[in-house]
Write a protein that holds these residues in place. Structure first.
Motif, short mmCIF file in Angstrom:
data_model
loop_
_atom_site.label_atom_id
_atom_site.label_comp_id
_atom_site.label_asym_id
_atom_site.label_seq_id
_atom_site.Cartn_x
_atom_site.Cartn_y
_atom_site.Cartn_z
N ALA A 107 -76.85 37.66 -0.94
CA ALA A 107 -76.92 39.10 -1.10
C ALA A 107 -76.06 39.81 -0.05
N ASP A 108 -76.03 39.26 1.16
CA ASP A 108 -75.23 39.86 2.22
C ASP A 108 -73.75 39.52 2.11
N CYS A 109 -73.41 38.66 1.14
CA CYS A 109 -72.01 38.22 0.96
C CYS A 109 -71.37 37.86 2.30
N VAL A 110 -72.09 37.06 3.09
CA VAL A 110 -71.58 36.72 4.42
C VAL A 110 -70.18 36.11 4.31
N ASN A 111 -70.04 35.16 3.41
CA ASN A 111 -68.75 34.53 3.16
C ASN A 111 -68.49 34.54 1.66
N GLY A 112 -67.24 34.26 1.28
CA GLY A 112 -66.95 34.05 -0.13
C GLY A 112 -67.35 32.63 -0.47
N PHE A 113 -68.41 32.46 -1.26
CA PHE A 113 -68.87 31.11 -1.57
C PHE A 113 -68.08 30.59 -2.76
N MET A 114 -67.35 29.51 -2.58
CA MET A 114 -66.42 29.06 -3.62
C MET A 114 -66.89 27.83 -4.36
N PHE A 115 -66.85 26.67 -3.73
CA PHE A 115 -67.27 25.48 -4.47
C PHE A 115 -67.71 24.37 -3.54
N GLN A 116 -68.46 23.44 -4.11
CA GLN A 116 -68.88 22.25 -3.39
C GLN A 116 -67.81 21.19 -3.60
N LEU A 117 -67.32 20.66 -2.51
CA LEU A 117 -66.29 19.63 -2.57
C LEU A 117 -66.84 18.40 -3.31
N ALA A 118 -66.02 17.85 -4.20
CA ALA A 118 -66.46 16.63 -4.88
C ALA A 118 -65.92 15.43 -4.12
N LYS A 119 -66.55 14.28 -4.34
CA LYS A 119 -66.01 13.05 -3.75
C LYS A 119 -65.29 12.31 -4.87
N HIS A 120 -64.00 12.11 -4.72
CA HIS A 120 -63.24 11.45 -5.78
C HIS A 120 -63.04 10.00 -5.41
N GLY A 121 -63.92 9.16 -5.88
CA GLY A 121 -63.76 7.74 -5.59
C GLY A 121 -62.88 7.07 -6.63
N VAL A 122 -61.95 6.25 -6.17
CA VAL A 122 -61.15 5.45 -7.10
C VAL A 122 -61.21 4.02 -6.60
N TRP A 123 -61.68 3.11 -7.43
CA TRP A 123 -61.63 1.73 -6.97
C TRP A 123 -61.43 0.75 -8.12
N ASN A 124 -61.08 -0.45 -7.73
CA ASN A 124 -60.90 -1.53 -8.69
C ASN A 124 -62.19 -1.72 -9.47
N LYS A 125 -62.07 -1.92 -10.79
CA LYS A 125 -63.29 -1.93 -11.60
C LYS A 125 -64.19 -3.13 -11.29
N ASN A 126 -63.68 -4.13 -10.58
CA ASN A 126 -64.49 -5.29 -10.24
C ASN A 126 -65.27 -5.16 -8.94
N ILE A 127 -65.16 -4.00 -8.32
CA ILE A 127 -65.88 -3.81 -7.06
C ILE A 127 -67.23 -3.16 -7.34
N ARG A 128 -68.25 -3.66 -6.66
CA ARG A 128 -69.57 -3.07 -6.78
C ARG A 128 -70.08 -2.71 -5.39
N GLY A 129 -70.97 -1.73 -5.33
CA GLY A 129 -71.69 -1.47 -4.10
C GLY A 129 -71.13 -0.36 -3.21
N LEU A 130 -70.04 0.29 -3.66
CA LEU A 130 -69.53 1.42 -2.86
C LEU A 130 -70.37 2.66 -3.16
N TRP A 131 -70.46 3.53 -2.17
CA TRP A 131 -71.22 4.76 -2.37
C TRP A 131 -70.51 5.68 -3.35
N GLU A 132 -71.30 6.27 -4.26
CA GLU A 132 -70.71 7.23 -5.19
C GLU A 132 -70.71 8.63 -4.61
N ASN A 133 -71.73 8.92 -3.81
CA ASN A 133 -71.82 10.24 -3.18
C ASN A 133 -71.66 10.07 -1.69
N SER A 134 -71.47 11.19 -0.98
CA SER A 134 -71.50 11.00 0.46
C SER A 134 -72.46 11.96 1.11
N PRO A 135 -73.72 11.55 1.21
CA PRO A 135 -74.72 12.37 1.88
C PRO A 135 -74.45 12.50 3.38
N VAL A 136 -73.82 11.50 3.95
CA VAL A 136 -73.29 11.61 5.30
C VAL A 136 -71.88 11.07 5.26
#
Lengths: 317, 282, 496
Positions: free
Chosen positions: C455-484
């Protein structure tokens, strides 16, 4: 000769000293505090002060300057703020990329340029000359980073023959290293070759106009080989001078190319160190590069004096 | 003045480099001039919906990643190159030529000091100094002008000094000196006009180098800033799209190469025309 | 002409060697992970750079607790803990049989040392505020540590899972910048500066051993080079690919898997609430109405990113969708600007740090605000200058930055923060939040806080950055999101 030498050595030392002063002052006015870059936005004043104390940034200006010059003389370059390794080690490891690259580029450009220059001069005003000079014009006009992009476009993106960037590392063996050096070398060498070919050609043409060649010709020396040998030897002086200067500039001038191909060399180090405010790396690196150029200039001066005694009087060419 | 111009043209039109280089340079300056008044589309307008279009009747060279018309950006980029190079070379001539003339006229310690200063400036690889300058002042066209300008000072000082030294040895200068004219007056009245052709040739070459330097700095992100388009910056932006929109990486590079080549050729031609001694040997 | 022939032969030969060398296949128990930024050093307790955590977190160093791929607090070096009634005393039970990579054994003294070091007066910890609530740390016995807080802190266990709170050994702590010694499943092997960092499996690890034998982190900051390196197979995975424009290309290639995940990065048009026209709420409201979030996300991030209407991560359960409170509406924006006393707009500056979301986003924002008459001068800055001018001295009008710290809405309560937003109402909310432990009650307060800054429009709120993971399809176990900020490689393996 001795007075001349003493005078020149004196100016050399003076120039080097002034250079350290300039570099130091410039870095003093560089905005941005290395400590806050390292600690980021959540750092507290107390923490920042602790780090500044640790880095020796809280000492008075002149103390830091004199310490630095003294350290330079003893060869102790200090510890990098960000990487926490000796600066000399850091620079040396980057030199293992930049120096061979510059050397390779230099070699390639010489191998291309000298024969082309000779070819053009010996076919003066003939189609071959025109062809070589056109190549040279194009080579000079193309920005090396664009040329580098075109090379990656062709060899990496389209043909997928070579990597678009990165450095395999010396322990990966000579093959992968050459593979990662190939495109950067070509991108660096060709514009240099274009300039060098031009210099070679005009130096040769100038020598061919000179009296002793004319005399030789008048005396009926028709042996082209002997003639070219004489001309070449004399034309080589300006060519070698240009090459000497080119090399020192190549070392620094790889900045753009190292950026395009992402090679971990001197150029990238300096770019990165400036943006991270790793001032201890910046000042040492800049002074080393500048020092190298100053010393090369000094040696070229001496070389001239040896070749042409008239210059010792202080008259320049 | 007009007569000299006609004379130059008369000789020049027999010279291949002069004609080709001159035409390219002329075209470049016309386009740059045009850009201050008109471009097919306004370059500030971002229109994401039209991004990365291929050439069409609507957009002759296609659009970039922000949907801007590439032809318009190239035209505006020419204007930008001219301004940066023009002012930077102006700084080089304005400071370098007086320095060179003074060095040649005064000789002695003054000469030594000026020449050492020159060596000194040369000792710092220009790109590194440009990076340092922009690190202090922040990136932008004005700072890249300063950086390029500073490196033209020693160049012009050296050329002016060298040429002036050889003129000082001529007899008519000796005559002027014996007539009681001062060194400063001789420099301005006799030396400068006699080295002007050399300076003009050097100017065209430095102009070309200035355009290259501007492109390099902008490519590294240190030169011209958005929304003003710059050829170097266009190339930088094109790099990430190289895999699927390679055309973006072609046009600006071609524009730079063509312009620089044109100016260099023009400089060569001009030298041949202005310097009869050289004309013979080529 | 023999020289020319020589050159040609040389080139052909080099090409030949090069192609042969590239045909050596990588073994399946090693991974080459691409990263954009090189860490300045490898000590997470002495630097803010996200790149440090992205290498060492969970791989080399471990803390008392750890944050898993869902952002949930899990036991780390503390196998369990109890919290006192008054929420002020935490008793951690440490794991037994744990040793550091150099062979030194891990016990309660190491925890006491690490936490005291981080909160000491001469500490160089970048997140010192995390340790502020700590009153004392004592070792009850070699495997029990008691931490007393000066006030209840709802996020304490989460905070102890940050990379800045990892446990280090007194003997090796000072050398961690260049030779990190931790307790994690990977040991540091070597670091070729400017190029790569190599880690090898720690066979003496206390827990489930890592499946990879070696993990190499390759530094590739150039997006174009990143694309080629992935295409050529030099890199197996990029946890966060630097060029969203290239993702379509990877999606259409069967060799790769493209995973779009979430991050904690709220990307905002930060506004100096004390600078000139921006003091006026109506001006800030006008800006909020003039921002076309879709065009910004499409243009700067090639469509990857979630619009936000406040400073909160959309995937968090406490998030409230407030985009509709200030929809894109140029007429309304112009009207508000006129009401604020600027019918013809005004001139201002926007300082942009290096990341492409900021540089590209800034160009688009400038073009959008020009439509309502706000003429922005674009000033690109390096991080060093940004920190100095924008963050420290508040010498700016607008800037674009992604706030990647998790759960950081509390920054709006700091009146000396660079937004220069001083709202006693918000500060009271945060105080209430700190003292509240019940999750439901906390979420309600967080909701109020989100509404207030929107309501106070402190900042211009634009978007949440996405995490663009690209990896070899045979890899398992990498994080899809980054909570930290982390590249947890402990569970990564290759199939077939």
């Amino acid at each position: 000769m001795r007075i001349f030498l003493a005078k020149r050595v004196f100016t050399l030392i003076l120039t080097l000293l002034v250079a350290t002063l300039v570099v130091f002052v410039v870095l003093e006015i560089l905005p941005g505090d290395p400590a806050s870059v390292m600690l980021g936005i959540n750092a507290e004043t107390e923490t920042l002060n602790a780090l500044r104390e640790e880095l020796g940034l809280n000492r008075p200006v002149w103390v830091r300057y004199t310490h630095w010059v003294a350290d330079l003389i003893t060869g102790n370059l200090g510890i990098s703020y960000t990487y926490d390794v000796p600066v000399s080690e850091l620079i040396l490891s980057r030199l293992t990329v930049s120096f061979p690259l510059a050397l390779l580029a230099m070699t390639l450009s010489t191998l291309i340029a000298i024969p082309l220059g000779i070819l053009a001069a010996s076919n003066h005003n003939k189609p071959m000359d025109f062809l070589v000079m056109s190549f040279s014009q194009i080579g000079i006009a193309i920005p090396n980073f664009w040329f580098a992009m075109l090379l990656t476009l062709l060899f990496s993106v389209t043909l997928r023959l070579l990597p678009a960037g990165g450095f395999a590392g010396w322990d990966a063996g000579i093959g992968p290293v050459l593979k990662s050096f190939l495109l950067p070398t070509i991108a660096l060498a060709l514009p240099q070759a274009a300039i060098l070919a031009r210099v070679t050609r005009s130096a040769l043409l100038e020598v061919l106009q000179e009296d002793f060649i004319r005399t030789a010709r008048a005396k009926g020396i028709t042996n082209q080989g002997a003639l070219w040998k004489h001309a070449l030897r004399n034309a080589l002086i300006p060519v070698v001078t240009i090459m000497g200067l080119q090399f020192s500039f190549l070392l620094a001038g790889t900045i753009i190319i190292e950026n395009v191909f992402y090679l971990p060399g001197i150029g990238r180090l300096i770019f990165q160190a400036i943006s991270q405010r790793d001032l201890i790396v910046v000042k040492n690196l800049v002074i080393l590069l500048a020092g190298a150029v100053i010393v090369i200039n000094f040696m070229v001066d001496l070389l001239y004096a040896v070749i042409d005694p008239r210059l010792r009087g202080g008259q320049d060419v | 003045m007009f007569r000299t111009l006609v004379e130059i043209l008369r000789h020049g039109l027999k010279n291949r480099s002069f004609i080709i280089g001159g035409s390219i340079s002329l075209l470049f300056f016309l386009v740059a001039f045009l850009s201050y008044f008109w471009t097919p589309y306004p370059v500030e307008d971002i229109n994401i919906a039209d991004k990365l279009l291929l050439p069409s009747a609507e957009y002759l060279l296609g659009t970039d990643h922000f949907g801007r018309d590439i032809l318009s950006m190239l035209i505006k980029g020419a204007g930008n190159s001219v301004i940066v190079a023009f002012v930077a070379i102006g700084i080089g001539i304005g400071c370098g030529v007086p320095l060179g003339l003074t060095a040649a006229a005064k000789k002695g310690w003054m000469d030594e000091l000026i020449m050492r200063f020159n060596d000194f400036t040369f000792a710092f690889p220009s790109l590194i100094s440009a990076i340092m300058i922009t690190a202090i002042l922040g990136p932008g066209s004005i700072n890249s002008i300063i950086a390029i300008g500073i490196f033209n000072i020693p160049v012009f000082a050296r050329v002016a000094r060298g040429a002036a030294l050889s003129i000082w040895k001529r007899e008519f200068i000796l005559a002027a000196r014996s007539a009681g004219k001062g060194r400063f007056k001789i420099s301005v009245e006799h030396i400068l006009p006699n080295i002007s052709s050399m300076l003009i040739v050097q100017t065209t070459i430095q102009f070309a180098l200035g355009i290259l330097a501007e492109a390099g700095l902008s490519y590294l992100g240190l030169g011209t800033q958005p929304p003003m388009p710059s050829w170097g910056k266009m190339l930088n932006e094109a790099q990430t799209f190289m895999n699927f929109a390679p055309q973006l990486a072609i046009y600006p590079g071609l524009a730079i190469a063509l312009t620089v080549m044109g100016l260099n050729l023009f400089g060569d031609g001009l030298r041949d025309v202005l310097d009869p001694k050289l004309r013979r040997s080529r | 002409m023999s020289k020319m022939k020589f050159i040609v032969t040389l080139i052909v030969l080099t090409l030949g060697i090069a192609i042969n060398a590239s045909s050596v296949m990588a073994a399946k128990d090693s991974l080459n992970l691409g990263m954009v930024l090189e860490p300045p050093h490898l000590d997470p307790t002495a630097g803010a750079a996200a790149a440090i955590d992205e290498v060492v977190y969970a791989n080399i160093f471990e803390g008392l607790t750890r944050i898993d791929k869902n952002g949930v607090v899990k036991p780390g070096l503390a196998s369990s803990w109890t919290v006192s009634e008054d929420q002020k005393t935490y008793t951690f039970n440490l794991r037994k049989g744990v040793s550091f990579h150099d062979g030194a054994s891990f016990d309660a003294d190491d925890v006491v040392f690490s936490l005291n070091r981080a909160r000491a007066k001469d500490s160089v910890n970048a997140q010192k505020a995390l340790f502020k609530p700590i009153q004392s740390v004592t070792a009850e016995d070699p495997h029990t540590v008691v931490v007393t807080l000066s006030q209840p802190t709802g996020s304490f266990l989460f905070n102890m899972g940050w990379g800045d709170a990892v446990i280090v050994d007194k003997a090796s702590a000072e050398k961690n910048k260049s030779n990190p010694i931790g307790t994690g499943p990977f040991k540091f092997s070597k670091w070729v500066r400017g190029d790569r960092i190599v880690m090898v499996r720690n066979d003496a690890y206390w827990g489930t051993p890592a499946k990879l034998k070696t993990a190499t982190i390759k530094i590739i900051p150039d997006p174009a080079a990143a694309v080629s390196a992935m295409m050529a197979g030099d890199i197996d995975a990029f946890a966060n690919f630097p060029a969203p424009e290239s993702l379509a290309q990877f999606k259409s290639d069967p060799r790769f898997k493209v995973v779009i995940g979430t991050t904690e990065g709220e990307t905002i048009l930060s506004t100096n609430n004390q600078s000139g026209p921006f003091k006026k709420l109506k001006v800030r409201q006008a800006i909020a109405h003039a921002l076309d979030r879709k065009a910004i996300i499409d243009g700067a991030m090639f469509g990857y990113g979630t619009p936000i209407g406040t400073h909160f991560a959309p995937h968090h359960p406490a998030y409230i969708d407030l985009i509709a409170t200030h929809p894109y509406n140029l007429a309304k924006a112009k009207q508000l600007l006129a009401e604020a006393g600027y019918p013809d707009g005004f001139k201002a500056t926007i300082k942009l740090p290096p990341p492409s979301y900021a540089r590209r986003g800034g160009e688009i924002v400038a073009s959008q605000l020009r439509k309502i008459g706000i003429d922005l001068e674009i000033i690109p800055v390096e991080w060093a200058q940004w920190l100095d001018q924008v963050f420290k001295k508040r010498d700016y009008d607008l800037t674009i930055v992604s706030h990647t710290e998790p759960m950081d809405i509390g920054i709006y309560a700091r009146k000396d923060y660079y937004f220069a937003y001083d709202s006693p109402k918000f500060q009271a909310l945060m105080k209430k939040l700190d003292a509240t432990v019940d999750t439901k009650a906390r979420y309600k307060i967080l909701g109020d806080a989100q509404r207030l800054i929107s309501a106070d429009c402190v900042n211009g709120f634009m978007f949440q950055l996405a995490k663009h993971g690209v990896w070899n399809k045979n890899i398992r176990g990498l994080w899809e999101n980054s909570p930290v900020q982390a590249n947890d490689l402990t569970q990564v393996y290759w199939i077939n």
